[in-house]
Design a protein around this motif. Structure first.
Motif, mmCIF file in Angstrom:
data_model
loop_
_atom_site.group_PDB
_atom_site.id
_atom_site.type_symbol
_atom_site.label_atom_id
_atom_site.label_comp_id
_atom_site.label_asym_id
_atom_site.label_seq_id
_atom_site.Cartn_x
_atom_site.Cartn_y
_atom_site.Cartn_z
ATOM 1 N N ASP A 1 0.950 -1.190 -0.040
ATOM 2 C CA ASP A 1 0.062 -0.119 0.081
ATOM 3 C C ASP A 1 0.649 1.273 0.113
ATOM 4 O O ASP A 1 0.572 2.344 -0.714
ATOM 5 C CB ASP A 1 -1.031 0.115 1.133
ATOM 6 C CG ASP A 1 -0.318 -0.447 2.520
ATOM 7 O OD1 ASP A 1 0.805 -0.852 2.424
ATOM 8 O OD2 ASP A 1 -1.071 -0.531 3.368
ATOM 9 N N ARG B 1 -1.541 -2.502 -7.316
ATOM 10 C CA ARG B 1 -2.969 -2.280 -7.637
ATOM 11 C C ARG B 1 -3.260 -2.629 -9.254
ATOM 12 O O ARG B 1 -4.102 -2.955 -9.600
ATOM 13 C CB ARG B 1 -3.695 -1.234 -7.318
ATOM 14 C CG ARG B 1 -4.991 -0.688 -7.487
ATOM 15 C CD ARG B 1 -6.025 -1.297 -6.244
ATOM 16 N NE ARG B 1 -7.382 -1.224 -7.045
ATOM 17 C CZ ARG B 1 -7.800 -2.410 -7.439
ATOM 18 N NH1 ARG B 1 -7.383 -3.458 -7.770
ATOM 19 N NH2 ARG B 1 -8.988 -2.267 -7.969
ATOM 20 N N TYR C 1 -4.050 -7.337 -3.169
ATOM 21 C CA TYR C 1 -4.919 -6.918 -2.305
ATOM 22 C C TYR C 1 -6.120 -7.828 -2.304
ATOM 23 O O TYR C 1 -6.460 -8.692 -3.322
ATOM 24 C CB TYR C 1 -5.617 -5.457 -2.897
ATOM 25 C CG TYR C 1 -4.580 -4.456 -2.766
ATOM 26 C CD1 TYR C 1 -4.109 -3.571 -1.363
ATOM 27 C CD2 TYR C 1 -3.631 -3.929 -3.877
ATOM 28 C CE1 TYR C 1 -3.320 -2.817 -1.440
ATOM 29 C CE2 TYR C 1 -2.612 -3.136 -3.780
ATOM 30 C CZ TYR C 1 -2.577 -2.375 -2.536
ATOM 31 O OH TYR C 1 -1.443 -1.380 -2.855
ATOM 32 N N ARG D 1 -4.224 -5.960 2.312
ATOM 33 C CA ARG D 1 -3.095 -6.063 1.607
ATOM 34 C C ARG D 1 -2.377 -7.338 2.018
ATOM 35 O O ARG D 1 -2.507 -7.701 3.113
ATOM 36 C CB ARG D 1 -2.115 -4.925 1.703
ATOM 37 C CG ARG D 1 -1.617 -4.544 3.014
ATOM 38 C CD ARG D 1 -0.413 -3.904 3.048
ATOM 39 N NE ARG D 1 0.232 -3.605 4.485
ATOM 40 C CZ ARG D 1 0.963 -4.231 5.144
ATOM 41 N NH1 ARG D 1 1.598 -5.521 4.408
ATOM 42 N NH2 ARG D 1 1.427 -4.187 6.213
ATOM 43 N N TYR E 1 -3.262 -11.915 4.393
ATOM 44 C CA TYR E 1 -3.811 -10.554 4.238
ATOM 45 C C TYR E 1 -3.853 -9.511 5.372
ATOM 46 O O TYR E 1 -4.405 -10.086 6.491
ATOM 47 C CB TYR E 1 -5.319 -10.385 3.318
ATOM 48 C CG TYR E 1 -4.895 -10.843 1.982
ATOM 49 C CD1 TYR E 1 -4.655 -10.218 0.840
ATOM 50 C CD2 TYR E 1 -5.044 -12.352 1.729
ATOM 51 C CE1 TYR E 1 -4.051 -10.479 -0.172
ATOM 52 C CE2 TYR E 1 -4.801 -12.737 0.227
ATOM 53 C CZ TYR E 1 -4.463 -11.936 -0.664
ATOM 54 O OH TYR E 1 -4.223 -12.187 -1.976
ATOM 55 N N GLY F 1 -4.958 -2.414 5.091
ATOM 56 C CA GLY F 1 -4.133 -1.972 4.409
ATOM 57 C C GLY F 1 -4.446 -0.332 4.510
ATOM 58 O O GLY F 1 -4.935 0.107 5.681
#
Length: 799
Positions: A219, A238, A292, A301, A309, A312
């Protein structure tokens, strides 16, 4: 000169890219036939039919008008190969496998017409190898043509000729792609992944490498490498998720397979984290997880260390964000180079890696440095290309820093920078871009821009830093200039007004500028064009009336003080409508509220395909008051031509009451914001040329403004009918009480108010109604809430 007219295109392969290329041809009114394999069950053309259905659902929309999907002709390789004979351009867009492509080529080659261009939309395979097996004639008409995804919106197309491709084939294709499909064309050499993907994917791999080295999370990296760096706002990871991690892996593998001796070969290793994600099916956006993952409303994230995960949303450090805001590129690069913050060191490292890479590979991947810069700007959404960045940051200083890092073993490989970086013409000129052209490492000279006839249509071509090219902000002869507008001409017979306000909003300065420009045009010119210098670079036509500039008047004198401001706006727009020379609105980007009304009152509109037009005032609790509703009433009456006006009025009413904005110029025609004879331009760099041609043609054909006429309205009957529907919507909870009030006011105005059905009213009657309603709403607390909310958050308030 012989015209090269593409009467029909064939696209082979109805996958994501093939179908979208076909859709964009249809946008541009080019007939297209889309081929794929015969389906094993159901209708034989089932694969293509499904792909066309899917085009209607994709976002961003590949088609400017969804209904046009029906215009794509469907075909399969078993029954319809005879259709190829009638096609002037055939684009193959099947999966990236050399063997599959060769099988298909054997099937189609006998059916290709004797003058057709045959091209492959491969993203990285060798075009020379793909052409193996063709006879000499077909070889001479074959090349690569690499569109970027999504093809309607990405400006870049790479043309990749082989040694056998006839030069005029590439030239004809460049002309078609530039004007008809609106693209920015770069000629690439036949090397793996060509220019943009080669440099861009290396850049992504370098970022992954340096992020791990400096311990930065995905991020933070995306915040650092997105809009703050002047690149696509989705940043790096992303973007990879959106593209698809399997696709990413595929492009990386092309580099591994075909570039084993590259000094950077070690960097082309698939990053372990990417390999793991692909292995477990986390392919990014399409599979719901990648770097993500969306969990409920939260975007989480990937933590590289654990593979889990986690929350984020981390951002760049304040000190680094401040450095990135520095306007002077020399100071900015020095601050990053000298930074002791890991984020600063990371940013210097990715710049260094990019500069190192493009210097070493310039001679093999591109004819000259300009092509690399345009490829990255148009294909990857960078505001400034890598060579431009280097040159603007002090060429030799940066080159020495890169050399120090290579010598100290801090760079990604130990290959030295080529000699041309430090000596000869580049060192003398302080960089690769000069007034006479951009540097070519092969010929050790500066290569000028292409002089194909198609570029005569671009008065201001996309510039590169250092080339000293004039742009639309300073070119020509200035007649008048202040902080709001510039009124100028290019020594010909058409006057131009360009707004300089933020988002080209319309305040007192712009109104005064329009009045002055119109008086000057009527006296000394054949026409007036409203065009802005950033039209081709994604600027707005106009985001509407400048509410902020009217606020002090409102605070001091209430609605009484605002009344003359609105009256003046209406009067100015009406003077454009009834001007004695043609007034052309050259629309590109956003034309909202007052910007839409300005365009509606021009004699004609020339609009870029990417024009987003609409009356959006209800979003701030107001109604259009610059004549937008009057125009809706007038257009409905003209269309009805004696039939029930209400049927035609509903479109204009609904557009205004729901703040509906067109998603393309084609849709704007359907919505009535553009007229059927308004011109749609696909290449935004050609907008000014076409607008001036239209102005001259109208003047030379004996232009006279239309005569003012009365407008037939639906009166109480139309107002009542629409109101009844609004009551149902309010009582059903679909709209708020304030939305109901706004809707009712709009209905009253477009119906002509409290008069009998079939009455005739003047334009001024409707303008007065607009103004009265607007002022009443300004005093309304709910409207004031909406205005303040929009100014504070930029988002509409629903109250």
């Amino acid at each position: 000169m012989t015209n090269f007219i593409v009467k029909k295109v064939a696209v082979l392969g109805a996958g994501v890219m093939g179908a979208q290329i076909a859709a964009h041809c249809i946008n541009a009114k080019v007939p297209v036939v889309l081929f794929d394999l015969p389906a094993k069950e159901g209708p034989k053309n089932g694969i293509v039919l499904r792909a066309i259905e899917n085009l209607k659902k994709l976002s961003p929309a590949p088609l400017g008008n969804k209904d046009d999907a029906a215009l794509i002709q469907v075909a399969n390789y078993e029954d319809n190969l005879d259709l190829l004979a009638g096609c002037d351009l055939i684009i193959e867009a099947i999966a990236e496998r050399m063997d599959w492509k060769h099988d298909l080529y054997q099937k189609v080659a006998p059916h290709i017409g004797p003058n057709a261009i045959f091209a492959s939309n491969t993203s990285g395979l060798s075009i020379t190898k793909l052409a193996e097996g063709f006879d000499a004639d077909l070889k001479s008409r074959y090349c690569g043509v690499h569109f970027f995804n999504p093809p309607r919106y990405m400006h870049l197309v790479e043309i990749i000729p082989t040694e056998s491709t006839r030069p005029e084939i590439s030239d004809q294709l460049e002309g078609f792609l530039t004007t008809t499909l609106g693209k920015g064309v770069v000629r690439a050499k036949d090397t793996p992944n060509f220019i943009a993907n080669r440099v861009g994917v290396f850049g992504i791999l370098a970022i992954v490498h340096e992020a791990e080295k400096f311990g930065l999370s995905v991020d933070v990296v995306d915040d650092l490498t997105g809009a703050k760096l002047g690149r696509a706002k989705s940043g790096t990871f992303r973007t990879a998720d959106v593209v698809g991690l399997d696709t990413m892996g595929h492009v990386i593998k092309t580099m591994q397979d075909y570039l084993p001796n590259d000094p950077f070969a070690a960097v082309y290793k698939t990053p372990a984290v990417l390999a793991k994600l692909v292995e477990k099916g986390a392919l990014g956006q399409k599979s719901g997880a990648g770097f993500y993952k969306k969990v409920g409303k939260e975007i989480q994230r990937l933590d590289f260390a654990t593979g889990e995960y986690v929350a984020g949303g981390a951002k760049a450090a304040d000190i680094i964000a401040r450095i990135l805001k520095e306007k002077d590129p020399v100071k900015k690069m020095k601050a990053l180079h000298d930074s002791t913050n890991p984020q600063g060191q990371f940013l210097w490292a990715i710049f260094r890696d990019a500069f190192h890479y493009i210097a070493i590979h310039l001679d093999t991947v591109a004819d000259n440095a300009r092509d690399i810069d345009f490829a990255m700007r148009w294909g990857f959404g960078w505001n400034v290309g890598p060579f431009e960045t280097w040159q603007a940051s002090n060429w030799l200083q940066v080159a020495n820093w890169v050399k120090e890092d290579i010598d100290a073993g801090r760079a990604l490989c130990n290959a030295p920078l080529p000699a041309w970086v430090f000596e000869g013409p580049v060192a003398d000129k302080g960089g690769v871009h000069t007034a006479e052209g951009s540097y070519s490492a092969v010929s050790n000279s500066f290569v000028p821009r292409s002089n194909l006839a198609v570029y005569d249509r671009q008065p201001f071509r996309a510039p590169v830093i250092g080339s000293g090219a004039v742009d639309g902000k300073t070119a020509g002869t200035t007649v008048f200039e202040d902080e709001s507008v510039r009124v100028w001409h290019s020594g010909d017979d058409v006057l131009i007004i360009s707004f300089k306000t933020k988002m080209h909003v319309i305040g007192e300065g712009v109104i005064n500028g329009l009045k002055l420009a119109l008086a000057e045009a009527e006296k000394n010119f054949k026409g007036l064009v409203i065009w802005h210098a950033d039209a081709a670079e994604g600027g707005a036509f106009s985001a509407g009336a400048d509410l902020q500039s009217a606020l002090p008047a409102f605070m001091q004198g209430g609605v009484k003080a605002v009344d003359p401001i609105i009256a003046e706006l209406q009067k100015t727009f009406m003077s454009l409508k009834y001007a004695n020379v043609p007034v052309i609105a050259a629309v590109a980007g956003l034309a909202l509220g007052g910007g839409c009304e300005l365009a509606l009152h021009a004699s004609k509109r020339v609009a870029s395909i990417e024009s987003y037009i609409g009356l959006v005032e209800v979003g701030v609790g107001l109604i259009p008051a610059g004549g937008g509703l009057k125009e809706a009433a007038q257009r409905a009456a003209n269309q009805a031509n004696g039939n029930d006006i209400l049927q035609f009025l509903k479109v204009g009413f609904t557009n205004a009451a729901t703040a509906n904005v067109s998603k393309s110029a084609l849709e704007a025609k359907k919505m009535g914001y553009l007229k059927q004879d308004d011109v749609i331009v696909f290449n935004p760099y050609e907008l000014l040329h076409v607008a001036k041609v239209e102005a001259r043609a109208m003047f030379d054909a004996g232009f006279r403004p239309q005569l003012p006429s009365l407008i037939q309205v639906t009166g109480r009957y139309g107002w009542g009918t629409i109101k009844a529907q609004l009551v149902n919507m309010r009582d059903g909870g679909f709209i708020s009480a304030h939305d109901f009030k706004l809707g009712e006011m709009i209905a009253e105005i477009v119906s002509g108010g409290d008069v009998d059905q079939g009455s005739f009213v003047s334009e001024q009657w409707l303008l007065d109604m607009e103004r009265k309603a607007f002022l009443e709403l300004l005093n309304h607390p709910k409207t004031q809430e909406r205005i303040m909310g929009m100014m504070q958050t930029g988002k509409p308030v629903r109250n």
